[in-house]
Design an enzyme around this catalytic site. Structure first.
Site, PDB file in Angstrom:
ATOM      1  N   GLY A  19       0.791  -1.220   0.000  1.00 42.36           N
ATOM      2  CA  GLY A  19       0.000   0.000   0.000  1.00 42.36           C
ATOM      3  C   GLY A  19       0.825   1.272   0.000  1.00 42.36           C
ATOM      4  N   ASP A  39       7.041  -4.362   9.869  1.00 39.78           N
ATOM      5  CA  ASP A  39       5.658  -4.727   9.538  1.00 39.78           C
ATOM      6  C   ASP A  39       5.274  -5.959  10.338  1.00 39.78           C
ATOM      7  OD1 ASP A  39       3.140  -4.888   8.174  1.00 39.78           O
ATOM      8  OD2 ASP A  39       4.066  -3.962   6.420  1.00 39.78           O
ATOM      9  N   ASP A  65       4.468  -6.522  15.878  1.00 38.61           N
ATOM     10  CA  ASP A  65       3.102  -6.048  16.019  1.00 38.61           C
ATOM     11  C   ASP A  65       3.202  -4.685  16.684  1.00 38.61           C
ATOM     12  OD1 ASP A  65       0.496  -5.445  16.957  1.00 38.61           O
ATOM     13  OD2 ASP A  65      -0.001  -7.571  17.182  1.00 38.61           O
ATOM     14  N   VAL A  66       2.739  -3.632  16.014  1.00 37.49           N
ATOM     15  CA  VAL A  66       2.967  -2.279  16.521  1.00 37.49           C
ATOM     16  C   VAL A  66       2.237  -2.010  17.832  1.00 37.49           C
ATOM     17  CG1 VAL A  66       3.485  -1.293  14.263  1.00 37.49           C
ATOM     18  CG2 VAL A  66       1.110  -1.301  15.100  1.00 37.49           C
ATOM     19  N   TYR A 157     -11.711   4.331  13.917  1.00 39.03           N
ATOM     20  CA  TYR A 157     -10.660   4.744  12.972  1.00 39.03           C
ATOM     21  C   TYR A 157     -10.551   6.262  12.931  1.00 39.03           C
ATOM     22  CZ  TYR A 157      -8.268   5.210   8.442  1.00 39.03           C
ATOM     23  OH  TYR A 157      -7.391   5.542   7.425  1.00 39.03           O
ATOM     24  N   THR A 192      -5.442   1.332  -3.226  1.00 41.58           N
ATOM     25  CA  THR A 192      -4.492   0.341  -2.741  1.00 41.58           C
ATOM     26  C   THR A 192      -4.991  -1.050  -3.132  1.00 41.58           C
ATOM     27  OG1 THR A 192      -5.631   0.075  -0.631  1.00 41.58           O
ATOM     28  CG2 THR A 192      -3.958   1.817  -0.763  1.00 41.58           C
ATOM     29  N   TRP A 250     -15.116  20.206   0.295  1.00 42.27           N
ATOM     30  CA  TRP A 250     -16.418  20.194  -0.375  1.00 42.27           C
ATOM     31  C   TRP A 250     -17.543  20.149   0.653  1.00 42.27           C
ATOM     32  CZ3 TRP A 250     -17.627  16.307  -4.917  1.00 42.27           C
ATOM     33  CH2 TRP A 250     -18.741  16.778  -5.629  1.00 42.27           C
TER      34      TRP A 250
END
Length: 250
Positions: A19, A39, A65-66, A157, A192, A250
């Protein structure tokens, strides 16, 4: 004139195996910068290794693993083996599409821990490599940190990405005396590998909602990242750059 990025230096890229992260790897490697890709253990680093080999720059992959602070710090520390670390881009992230009213606690934690905690842990580790020498960090946020996307339910998110933007501002102020700049890029809808799996009508709706009438290509996000990393943005810190085709206007 100084080069945009300094060849021979090293960049840490979290979430760099695919990505936007992979596009960032390709962009910095093409400018002579070595790469440590951090990663998930399940990630395939083959494309990253190929990009770095083609550019003739050093490369290493570190699995982490972050959400695990100690694992992230250990992984990022390996970048010093490649050379002086001057750049970092934190791309690792996940989406969450569950509605807020019935969202289980574990889903909230999963998204926030990856998208916000993971950025913080990576920034801490990158700071340790840059403090005293200076450097530049760019975190990948999202236009969802500015606005609520139409027709999409991802409160966790959006909240996490808003946190990434403001975290970057806080770190920029705190770390400026150490010569470390911290900024973020907020992409809009981007084409992606994951987006390509959407039903055609979904991507058509995303394009229709975007004033430029299309989704971004990953390279169109990576180049603004390089700008913020490099010498042309030497007096830019604590900012968030929207790369959204006009969606938020917009």
């Amino acid at each position: 004139m100084r080069p945009e990025l300094e060849p021979g230096r090293v960049a840490v890229v979290t979430g760099g195996a695919r990505g936007i992260g992979l596009a960032v790897v390709e962009a910095v490697a093409a400018r002579g910068v070595g790469v440590l890709c951090v990663d998930h253990p399940s990630a395939d680093p083959g494309a990253v290794e190929q990009a770095c080999a083609a550019a003739g720059v050093p490369f290493a992959f570190a699995a982490a693993d972050v959400r695990d602070r100690d694992a992230v710090h250990a992984a990022v520390a390996r970048a010093a083996d490649l050379g002086p670390v001057a750049y970092a881009v934190n791309c690792a992230g996940v989406d969450g599409l569950l509605g807020a009213a019935a969202m289980p606690a574990e889903e909230w934690r999963r998204v926030v821990e990856v998208d916000l905690d993971g950025v913080m842990f990576a920034c801490q580790a990158e700071h340790d490599l840059m403090a005293g020498r200076g450097g530049s960090i760019v975190n990948i946020a999202s236009m969802s940190g500015h606005v609520v996307n139409r027709g999409v339910t991802h409160a966790a998110y959006s909240a996490a990405k808003a946190g990434v933007i403001h975290l970057g501002r806080a770190l920029a102020v705190e770390w400026a005396p150490s010569g470390i700049r911290v900024n973020s890029v907020s992409p809009g809808y981007t084409m992606t590998a994951m987006t390509r799996t959407n039903a055609p009508e979904v991507n058509a709706a995303f394009a229709e909602q975007t004033p430029m009438g299309r989704l971004a290509e990953v390279e169109e996000v990576a180049e603004p990242v390089v700008f913020l990393l490099g010498s042309r943005a030497s007096f830019v810190t604590g900012t968030d750059l929207l790369v959204d085709g006009g969606f938020t206007a917009w």
